[in-house]
Design a protein around this motif. Sequence first.
Motif, PDB file in Angstrom:
ATOM      1  N   ILE A   1       7.890   4.391   2.523  1.00 32.94           N
ATOM      2  CA  ILE A   1       8.736   3.767   3.900  1.00 32.94           C
ATOM      3  C   ILE A   1       6.998   3.201   4.649  1.00 32.94           C
ATOM      4  O   ILE A   1       6.210   4.010   4.232  1.00 32.94           O
ATOM      5  CB  ILE A   1       9.063   4.512   4.717  1.00 32.94           C
ATOM      6  CG1 ILE A   1      10.068   5.634   3.981  1.00 32.94           C
ATOM      7  CG2 ILE A   1       9.007   4.055   6.315  1.00 32.94           C
ATOM      8  CD1 ILE A   1      10.263   6.139   4.956  1.00 32.94           C
ATOM      9  N   MET A   2       6.852   1.761   5.266  1.00 40.62           N
ATOM     10  CA  MET A   2       6.004   1.235   5.402  1.00 40.62           C
ATOM     11  C   MET A   2       6.537   0.959   6.890  1.00 40.62           C
ATOM     12  O   MET A   2       7.075   0.374   7.365  1.00 40.62           O
ATOM     13  CB  MET A   2       5.874  -0.385   4.271  1.00 40.62           C
ATOM     14  CG  MET A   2       4.509  -0.912   5.561  1.00 40.62           C
ATOM     15  SD  MET A   2       3.374   0.082   4.759  1.00 40.62           S
ATOM     16  CE  MET A   2       2.847   0.124   6.603  1.00 40.62           C
ATOM     17  N   SER A   3       5.449   1.713   7.552  1.00 43.07           N
ATOM     18  CA  SER A   3       5.961   0.886   9.287  1.00 43.07           C
ATOM     19  C   SER A   3       5.197  -0.306   9.794  1.00 43.07           C
ATOM     20  O   SER A   3       4.036  -0.443   8.810  1.00 43.07           O
ATOM     21  CB  SER A   3       4.624   1.667  10.101  1.00 43.07           C
ATOM     22  OG  SER A   3       4.253   1.821  11.118  1.00 43.07           O
ATOM     23  N   GLY A   4       5.504  -1.112  10.463  1.00 38.94           N
ATOM     24  CA  GLY A   4       4.714  -1.644  11.016  1.00 38.94           C
ATOM     25  C   GLY A   4       4.341  -2.569  12.168  1.00 38.94           C
ATOM     26  O   GLY A   4       3.868  -3.045  13.023  1.00 38.94           O
ATOM     27  N   GLY A   5       3.819  -0.767  13.073  1.00 39.88           N
ATOM     28  CA  GLY A   5       3.373  -0.686  14.167  1.00 39.88           C
ATOM     29  C   GLY A   5       4.392  -0.798  15.745  1.00 39.88           C
ATOM     30  O   GLY A   5       5.266  -0.756  15.248  1.00 39.88           O
ATOM     31  N   ASP A   6       3.786  -0.396  16.459  1.00 38.72           N
ATOM     32  CA  ASP A   6       4.753   0.105  17.810  1.00 38.72           C
ATOM     33  C   ASP A   6       5.327   1.020  17.294  1.00 38.72           C
ATOM     34  O   ASP A   6       6.574   1.282  17.190  1.00 38.72           O
ATOM     35  CB  ASP A   6       5.371  -1.596  18.143  1.00 38.72           C
ATOM     36  CG  ASP A   6       4.216  -2.208  19.126  1.00 38.72           C
ATOM     37  OD1 ASP A   6       3.250  -1.817  19.696  1.00 38.72           O
ATOM     38  OD2 ASP A   6       4.387  -3.641  19.895  1.00 38.72           O
ATOM     39  N   ASN A   7       4.367   1.913  17.096  1.00 34.48           N
ATOM     40  CA  ASN A   7       5.856   2.906  16.134  1.00 34.48           C
ATOM     41  C   ASN A   7       6.107   3.923  17.816  1.00 34.48           C
ATOM     42  O   ASN A   7       7.002   4.952  18.303  1.00 34.48           O
ATOM     43  CB  ASN A   7       4.958   4.395  15.561  1.00 34.48           C
ATOM     44  CG  ASN A   7       4.653   3.579  14.440  1.00 34.48           C
ATOM     45  OD1 ASN A   7       5.452   2.749  13.639  1.00 34.48           O
ATOM     46  ND2 ASN A   7       3.544   2.795  14.373  1.00 34.48           N
ATOM     47  N   VAL A   8       5.230   4.469  18.460  1.00 36.01           N
ATOM     48  CA  VAL A   8       5.067   4.847  20.241  1.00 36.01           C
ATOM     49  C   VAL A   8       5.011   4.613  20.858  1.00 36.01           C
ATOM     50  O   VAL A   8       3.747   3.898  20.672  1.00 36.01           O
ATOM     51  CB  VAL A   8       4.613   6.020  19.787  1.00 36.01           C
ATOM     52  CG1 VAL A   8       4.278   7.416  21.147  1.00 36.01           C
ATOM     53  CG2 VAL A   8       5.246   7.409  18.089  1.00 36.01           C
TER      54      VAL A   8
ATOM     55  N   MET B   1       1.489   3.994   7.555  1.00 34.82           N
ATOM     56  CA  MET B   1       1.990   3.853   8.869  1.00 34.82           C
ATOM     57  C   MET B   1       0.721   2.304   9.459  1.00 34.82           C
ATOM     58  O   MET B   1      -0.777   2.193   9.026  1.00 34.82           O
ATOM     59  CB  MET B   1       1.279   4.933  10.129  1.00 34.82           C
ATOM     60  CG  MET B   1       2.333   5.800   9.860  1.00 34.82           C
ATOM     61  SD  MET B   1       3.906   5.886   9.430  1.00 34.82           S
ATOM     62  CE  MET B   1       4.429   5.503  11.378  1.00 34.82           C
ATOM     63  N   ALA B   2       1.479   1.638  10.627  1.00 29.87           N
ATOM     64  CA  ALA B   2       0.182   0.373  10.665  1.00 29.87           C
ATOM     65  C   ALA B   2       0.511   0.573  12.493  1.00 29.87           C
ATOM     66  O   ALA B   2       1.132   1.112  12.963  1.00 29.87           O
ATOM     67  CB  ALA B   2       0.807  -0.828  10.410  1.00 29.87           C
ATOM     68  N   ILE B   3      -0.923  -0.134  12.885  1.00 33.06           N
ATOM     69  CA  ILE B   3      -0.931   0.286  14.346  1.00 33.06           C
ATOM     70  C   ILE B   3      -0.172  -1.176  14.706  1.00 33.06           C
ATOM     71  O   ILE B   3      -0.769  -2.058  14.209  1.00 33.06           O
ATOM     72  CB  ILE B   3      -2.553   1.001  14.918  1.00 33.06           C
ATOM     73  CG1 ILE B   3      -2.397   1.206  15.804  1.00 33.06           C
ATOM     74  CG2 ILE B   3      -2.951  -0.908  14.875  1.00 33.06           C
ATOM     75  CD1 ILE B   3      -3.860   2.006  16.399  1.00 33.06           C
ATOM     76  N   GLY B   4       0.573  -1.088  16.549  1.00 33.37           N
ATOM     77  CA  GLY B   4       0.586  -1.372  17.132  1.00 33.37           C
ATOM     78  C   GLY B   4       0.335  -1.476  18.590  1.00 33.37           C
ATOM     79  O   GLY B   4      -0.685  -1.177  18.740  1.00 33.37           O
TER      80      GLY B   4
ATOM     81  N   THR C   1      -6.186   9.920  14.748  1.00 33.85           N
ATOM     82  CA  THR C   1      -5.419  11.271  15.152  1.00 33.85           C
ATOM     83  C   THR C   1      -4.403  11.887  14.565  1.00 33.85           C
ATOM     84  O   THR C   1      -4.529  13.145  13.468  1.00 33.85           O
ATOM     85  CB  THR C   1      -6.123  11.988  16.942  1.00 33.85           C
ATOM     86  OG1 THR C   1      -7.160  11.996  17.097  1.00 33.85           O
ATOM     87  CG2 THR C   1      -5.806  13.944  16.549  1.00 33.85           C
ATOM     88  N   THR C   2      -3.400  11.194  14.079  1.00 35.47           N
ATOM     89  CA  THR C   2      -1.960  11.490  13.988  1.00 35.47           C
ATOM     90  C   THR C   2      -1.888  10.993  12.369  1.00 35.47           C
ATOM     91  O   THR C   2      -1.785  11.590  11.807  1.00 35.47           O
ATOM     92  CB  THR C   2      -1.051  11.408  14.906  1.00 35.47           C
ATOM     93  OG1 THR C   2      -1.094  11.292  16.205  1.00 35.47           O
ATOM     94  CG2 THR C   2       0.263  10.851  14.162  1.00 35.47           C
ATOM     95  N   PHE C   3      -1.974   9.375  12.678  1.00 33.18           N
ATOM     96  CA  PHE C   3      -1.947   8.701  10.914  1.00 33.18           C
ATOM     97  C   PHE C   3      -3.136   8.143  10.399  1.00 33.18           C
ATOM     98  O   PHE C   3      -2.623   8.014   9.084  1.00 33.18           O
ATOM     99  CB  PHE C   3      -0.768   7.803  11.758  1.00 33.18           C
ATOM    100  CG  PHE C   3       0.511   8.274  11.816  1.00 33.18           C
ATOM    101  CD1 PHE C   3       0.986   8.841  11.132  1.00 33.18           C
ATOM    102  CD2 PHE C   3       0.589   7.420  13.510  1.00 33.18           C
ATOM    103  CE1 PHE C   3       2.775   9.080  11.514  1.00 33.18           C
ATOM    104  CE2 PHE C   3       2.031   8.744  13.747  1.00 33.18           C
ATOM    105  CZ  PHE C   3       3.040   8.539  12.916  1.00 33.18           C
ATOM    106  N   GLY C   4      -4.299   8.789  10.666  1.00 35.11           N
ATOM    107  CA  GLY C   4      -5.696   7.965  10.103  1.00 35.11           C
ATOM    108  C   GLY C   4      -5.731   6.792  10.216  1.00 35.11           C
ATOM    109  O   GLY C   4      -6.043   6.133  11.074  1.00 35.11           O
TER     110      GLY C   4
END
Length: 279
Positions: free
Chosen positions: A63-70, A103-106, A127-130
Amino acid sequence: MVKHNPIARLLLCCLIVALFVVKTAQAQDFKFAFLTDMHVHSDSTLDQVANRLKALPPQIEFIMSGGDNVDIDNLKKTDLALGEQRLQQLKKLFDQAKKTYHMAIGNHERLPRDLRNGKNDFELFETTFGQTYYTFDHKGWKFIVLNSVEVKDNQYVIGEQQFDWLQDVINKTKKEQPLVIVSHVPFLSVYYPVLEGRYTAADTFTNQKQVFDLFKDHNLKLVLQGHMHLYEEIKVKGVQFITAGAVSGNWWQGSFEGTVPGHLEVDIKGQNFSWKYIK
């Protein structure tokens, strides 16, 4: 009696090993899911993300995240611990999915504006995802995950340190290796021309051309983008750019300008790929 030539046997063994190495280095077949703009902000939104993760087919290898997760950046200082808790809860959901994830950051995962100092902007995500930018390889393909929410002169940018890192990554990458870039803020988007009839740099990062030009002699195949909540397909110079809608749709209020909540499934076949948007 047949005589065996030890030199010929050695050469044959070397040839077999070389063929095996070439075969294993070649791009192979696999599938992955790209989920962007989940905008988790409550138990109910966490539940909906959990349901989508559970529905992923077994053929999906990661799974690949594109950011704006939370959503973090809109919180008050007194509520920041809740945002950190949401990040941990989302991480737990991904852990329970029993699939590798990246995970990517948004922009919404930065600290709230009045708490940022230019150095601590991404600390809760880290801190959570690196790391916020990094690479990984999968079955012959290289994935380059960017942090496109760094800011200079009030605009999104790939900062100098990250740009230097990216240049070094590209210099060390074989020119024929197929590449995928993941960037929350788009390189290219028709959001404003289509919705507002105007062009603007507001929601692309400002040095996107300089970053794109780094890949001119390499095998860049695909750029996966988020941020806009629209589904877009743009192909330029043989590179496919896909802005993959949003898991949250219209921020968990149904469809956004015709794009229903969803995610992308990408099917890699050697050096080629196809994709579909999953509602």
